[in-house]
Design a protein around this motif. Structure first.
Motif, PDB file in Angstrom:
ATOM      1  N   PHE A   1      13.389   2.775 -18.510  1.00 38.57           N
ATOM      2  CA  PHE A   1      13.586   4.188 -18.829  1.00 38.57           C
ATOM      3  C   PHE A   1      12.414   5.036 -18.339  1.00 38.57           C
ATOM      4  O   PHE A   1      12.445   6.251 -18.457  1.00 38.57           O
ATOM      5  N   ASP A   2      11.372   4.378 -17.817  1.00 38.31           N
ATOM      6  CA  ASP A   2      10.121   5.094 -17.542  1.00 38.31           C
ATOM      7  C   ASP A   2       9.978   5.475 -16.067  1.00 38.31           C
ATOM      8  O   ASP A   2       8.880   5.452 -15.515  1.00 38.31           O
ATOM      9  N   THR A   3      11.102   5.815 -15.441  1.00 36.81           N
ATOM     10  CA  THR A   3      11.118   6.149 -14.025  1.00 36.81           C
ATOM     11  C   THR A   3      10.071   7.198 -13.641  1.00 36.81           C
ATOM     12  O   THR A   3       9.304   6.998 -12.695  1.00 36.81           O
ATOM     13  N   ALA A   4      10.041   8.295 -14.390  1.00 33.32           N
ATOM     14  CA  ALA A   4       9.116   9.378 -14.029  1.00 33.32           C
ATOM     15  C   ALA A   4       7.661   8.925 -14.169  1.00 33.32           C
ATOM     16  O   ALA A   4       6.814   9.255 -13.337  1.00 33.32           O
ATOM     17  N   ASN A   5       7.375   8.131 -15.220  1.00 30.51           N
ATOM     18  CA  ASN A   5       6.014   7.612 -15.386  1.00 30.51           C
ATOM     19  C   ASN A   5       5.625   6.710 -14.228  1.00 30.51           C
ATOM     20  O   ASN A   5       4.503   6.771 -13.717  1.00 30.51           O
ATOM     21  N   LEU A   6       6.594   5.861 -13.814  1.00 31.26           N
ATOM     22  CA  LEU A   6       6.315   4.947 -12.714  1.00 31.26           C
ATOM     23  C   LEU A   6       6.039   5.725 -11.430  1.00 31.26           C
ATOM     24  O   LEU A   6       5.146   5.367 -10.645  1.00 31.26           O
ATOM     25  N   GLN A   7       6.773   6.822 -11.248  1.00 29.16           N
ATOM     26  CA  GLN A   7       6.552   7.647 -10.053  1.00 29.16           C
ATOM     27  C   GLN A   7       5.138   8.247 -10.077  1.00 29.16           C
ATOM     28  O   GLN A   7       4.456   8.302  -9.056  1.00 29.16           O
ATOM     29  N   ALA A   8       4.713   8.640 -11.268  1.00 26.32           N
ATOM     30  CA  ALA A   8       3.364   9.194 -11.406  1.00 26.32           C
ATOM     31  C   ALA A   8       2.307   8.140 -11.077  1.00 26.32           C
ATOM     32  O   ALA A   8       1.333   8.408 -10.370  1.00 26.32           O
ATOM     33  N   GLU A   9       2.522   6.904 -11.561  1.00 27.47           N
ATOM     34  CA  GLU A   9       1.575   5.826 -11.267  1.00 27.47           C
ATOM     35  C   GLU A   9       1.539   5.534  -9.777  1.00 27.47           C
ATOM     36  O   GLU A   9       0.462   5.338  -9.189  1.00 27.47           O
ATOM     37  N   ALA A  10       2.731   5.486  -9.141  1.00 24.86           N
ATOM     38  CA  ALA A  10       2.793   5.186  -7.713  1.00 24.86           C
ATOM     39  C   ALA A  10       2.090   6.276  -6.906  1.00 24.86           C
ATOM     40  O   ALA A  10       1.343   5.983  -5.965  1.00 24.86           O
TER      41      ALA A  10
ATOM     42  N   ARG B   1       0.884  -1.161   0.000  1.00 22.63           N
ATOM     43  CA  ARG B   1       0.000   0.000   0.000  1.00 22.63           C
ATOM     44  C   ARG B   1       0.927   1.218   0.000  1.00 22.63           C
ATOM     45  O   ARG B   1       1.720   1.401   0.918  1.00 22.63           O
ATOM     46  N   VAL B   2       0.858   2.006  -1.065  1.00 19.28           N
ATOM     47  CA  VAL B   2       1.742   3.164  -1.186  1.00 19.28           C
ATOM     48  C   VAL B   2       1.267   4.244  -0.221  1.00 19.28           C
ATOM     49  O   VAL B   2       0.115   4.662  -0.267  1.00 19.28           O
ATOM     50  N   SER B   3       2.151   4.673   0.683  1.00 14.02           N
ATOM     51  CA  SER B   3       1.751   5.724   1.613  1.00 14.02           C
ATOM     52  C   SER B   3       2.200   7.095   1.130  1.00 14.02           C
ATOM     53  O   SER B   3       1.519   8.089   1.351  1.00 14.02           O
ATOM     54  N   ASP B   4       3.344   7.155   0.462  1.00 14.62           N
ATOM     55  CA  ASP B   4       3.769   8.438  -0.093  1.00 14.62           C
ATOM     56  C   ASP B   4       4.913   8.224  -1.076  1.00 14.62           C
ATOM     57  O   ASP B   4       5.521   7.154  -1.116  1.00 14.62           O
ATOM     58  N   THR B   5       5.179   9.252  -1.854  1.00 19.79           N
ATOM     59  CA  THR B   5       6.334   9.214  -2.755  1.00 19.79           C
ATOM     60  C   THR B   5       7.101  10.501  -2.576  1.00 19.79           C
ATOM     61  O   THR B   5       6.528  11.534  -2.234  1.00 19.79           O
ATOM     62  N   TYR B   6       8.413  10.442  -2.767  1.00 13.93           N
ATOM     63  CA  TYR B   6       9.212  11.654  -2.628  1.00 13.93           C
ATOM     64  C   TYR B   6      10.492  11.539  -3.449  1.00 13.93           C
ATOM     65  O   TYR B   6      10.843  10.469  -3.940  1.00 13.93           O
TER      66      TYR B   6
ATOM     67  N   PHE C   1      23.671   0.044   5.011  1.00 15.72           N
ATOM     68  CA  PHE C   1      24.358   0.615   3.848  1.00 15.72           C
ATOM     69  C   PHE C   1      23.490   1.631   3.120  1.00 15.72           C
ATOM     70  O   PHE C   1      23.904   2.137   2.076  1.00 15.72           O
ATOM     71  N   SER C   2      22.292   1.899   3.639  1.00 18.03           N
ATOM     72  CA  SER C   2      21.352   2.793   2.948  1.00 18.03           C
ATOM     73  C   SER C   2      21.130   2.352   1.508  1.00 18.03           C
ATOM     74  O   SER C   2      21.344   3.135   0.575  1.00 18.03           O
ATOM     75  N   ILE C   3      20.746   1.105   1.327  1.00 14.86           N
ATOM     76  CA  ILE C   3      20.422   0.666  -0.026  1.00 14.86           C
ATOM     77  C   ILE C   3      18.953   0.251  -0.073  1.00 14.86           C
ATOM     78  O   ILE C   3      18.387  -0.180   0.933  1.00 14.86           O
ATOM     79  N   TYR C   4      18.373   0.431  -1.255  1.00 15.20           N
ATOM     80  CA  TYR C   4      16.937   0.210  -1.427  1.00 15.20           C
ATOM     81  C   TYR C   4      16.703  -0.644  -2.664  1.00 15.20           C
ATOM     82  O   TYR C   4      17.439  -0.519  -3.645  1.00 15.20           O
ATOM     83  N   PRO C   5      15.665  -1.492  -2.652  1.00 17.87           N
ATOM     84  CA  PRO C   5      15.298  -2.187  -3.883  1.00 17.87           C
ATOM     85  C   PRO C   5      14.757  -1.199  -4.909  1.00 17.87           C
ATOM     86  O   PRO C   5      14.173  -0.179  -4.556  1.00 17.87           O
ATOM     87  N   ASN C   6      14.987  -1.498  -6.181  1.00 17.12           N
ATOM     88  CA  ASN C   6      14.566  -0.614  -7.267  1.00 17.12           C
ATOM     89  C   ASN C   6      13.215  -1.075  -7.810  1.00 17.12           C
ATOM     90  O   ASN C   6      13.073  -2.220  -8.228  1.00 17.12           O
ATOM     91  N   ALA C   7      12.228  -0.193  -7.782  1.00 12.68           N
ATOM     92  CA  ALA C   7      10.899  -0.549  -8.285  1.00 12.68           C
ATOM     93  C   ALA C   7      10.912  -0.591  -9.807  1.00 12.68           C
ATOM     94  O   ALA C   7      11.546   0.236 -10.459  1.00 12.68           O
ATOM     95  N   ILE C   8      10.223  -1.595 -10.383  1.00 16.56           N
ATOM     96  CA  ILE C   8      10.193  -1.761 -11.838  1.00 16.56           C
ATOM     97  C   ILE C   8       8.819  -1.424 -12.387  1.00 16.56           C
ATOM     98  O   ILE C   8       8.686  -0.786 -13.422  1.00 16.56           O
ATOM     99  N   ALA C   9       7.785  -1.893 -11.698  1.00 18.93           N
ATOM    100  CA  ALA C   9       6.426  -1.667 -12.188  1.00 18.93           C
ATOM    101  C   ALA C   9       5.466  -1.724 -11.017  1.00 18.93           C
ATOM    102  O   ALA C   9       5.765  -2.320  -9.981  1.00 18.93           O
ATOM    103  N   ILE C  10       4.308  -1.095 -11.174  1.00 15.27           N
ATOM    104  CA  ILE C  10       3.297  -1.144 -10.125  1.00 15.27           C
ATOM    105  C   ILE C  10       1.928  -1.194 -10.785  1.00 15.27           C
ATOM    106  O   ILE C  10       1.719  -0.582 -11.833  1.00 15.27           O
TER     107      ILE C  10
END
Lengths: 87, 211
Positions: free
Chosen positions: B95-104, B31-36, B129-138
């Motif tokens: 390549f669609d990072t910004a689009n994915l952010q919009a969807e999220a 459940r997406v709570s926020d994006t930043y 190590f401050s590492i995060y998994p990379n989102a591909i699709a939602i």
């Protein structure tokens, strides 16, 4: 752009190595089969028989199918790009 | 000596397993709570960050990275980064990072009125190590307990196993037919081994001589 060229050149290099290795392997398999065939039913000179068989193989579709080493990864890449970005 | 051998075997398979676990896609129900977006300066952990967006200047040290904050179906918190993988490793060609952010952002919801989503990602979260998994699709799903069959992983792992098994069995055959006989001859005496090698080299030698 540089990253794309790196992928293109590196990929081409690796695939060429695979292509050469696969070609040599496939030819040696064919040679083994021809030798086995001559041993079973052959007559005449064994080397000539094998040589003729290999020349026939060089012009065959089977040999050209090895070019799929280049085609398949490109198709796969196109499919991944479509599915990840536009699907 | 037996232990040394096993340590190497374990290290090898541990490495193979962790590379696959890091690289292959996994699905989380979130459940997406926020994006930043946040500025990031990758340092010792730069292996676990992608490059700047495809087409932009990759030589700059720091850049802004999108993040997606979520709460997973098991009620634990997970934060994903959202970066282009571009033409690099791993080969997601994203390549669609910004689009994915919009969807999220569009799927944001509260605990009171949850909108569940399936988020596909690769990579690991590690706080040290401050590492995060990379989102591909939602994409939105009906509820927190939908069943997901990981077809992509099934296909990739099957093909990988088939590929390495094919090479391994050919190598074993090659060893049995070409290397072991020579080794056996060697134990009978170096002279015999020389004879055997000369015989085995016959074809290559003839080819060298122009036949």
């Amino acid at each position: 752009m540089i990253a794309f060229l790196e992928l293109l050149i590196g990929g081409f290099g690796v695939l060429t190595l695979v292509y050469i290795a696969l070609s040599l392997y496939s030819r040696s398999v064919r040679r083994g089969k021809l030798m086995a065939e001559w041993d079973a039913v052959g007559s005449g000179d064994r080397d000539v028989f094998v040589q003729q068989g290999l020349e026939e193989y060089d012009g065959s579709l089977r040999r050209k199918l090895i070019l799929g080493v280049y085609v398949v990864p490109i198709l796969l890449m196109g499919m991944i790009i479509y599915l990840v970005n536009f699907y | 000596m037996v232990y040394v051998k096993w340590v190497f075997i374990l290290l090898f398979w541990g490495f193979v397993g962790s590379v696959l676990h890091y690289t292959l896609p996994q699905h989380d129900i979130v459940r997406v709570s926020d994006t930043y977006g946040k500025r990031v300066d990758p340092g010792a952990n730069s292996w676990f960050w992608a490059q700047a967006d495809a087409g932009t200047d990759v030589t700059m040290g720091s850049r802004d990275v999108f993040f997606i904050q979520t709460r997973r179906a098991g009620d634990d918190v997970m934060v994903y980064r959202n970066e282009d993988t571009g033409w690099g490793w791993p080969p997601y060609f994203k390549f669609d990072t910004a689009n994915l952010q919009a969807e999220a952002s569009d799927l944001r919801s509260t605990a009171a009125d949850p909108q569940w989503a399936m988020l596909t990602h690769y990579g690991w979260r590690n706080e040290f190590f401050s590492i995060y998994p990379n989102a591909i699709a939602i994409r939105a799903v009906d509820g927190p307990d939908v069943t997901i069959i990981p077809w992509v992983n099934i296909i990739i792992l099957t093909l990988l196993a088939a590929f390495f098994w094919a090479i391994w069995s050919r190598w074993r055959r090659f060893k049995r037919n070409r290397i072991n006989p020579v080794l056996a001859d060697m134990s009978e005496g170096l002279e015999a081994a020389g004879d055997s090698l000369a015989e085995k080299r016959g074809r290559f030698g003839r080819w060298l001589n122009g036949r």
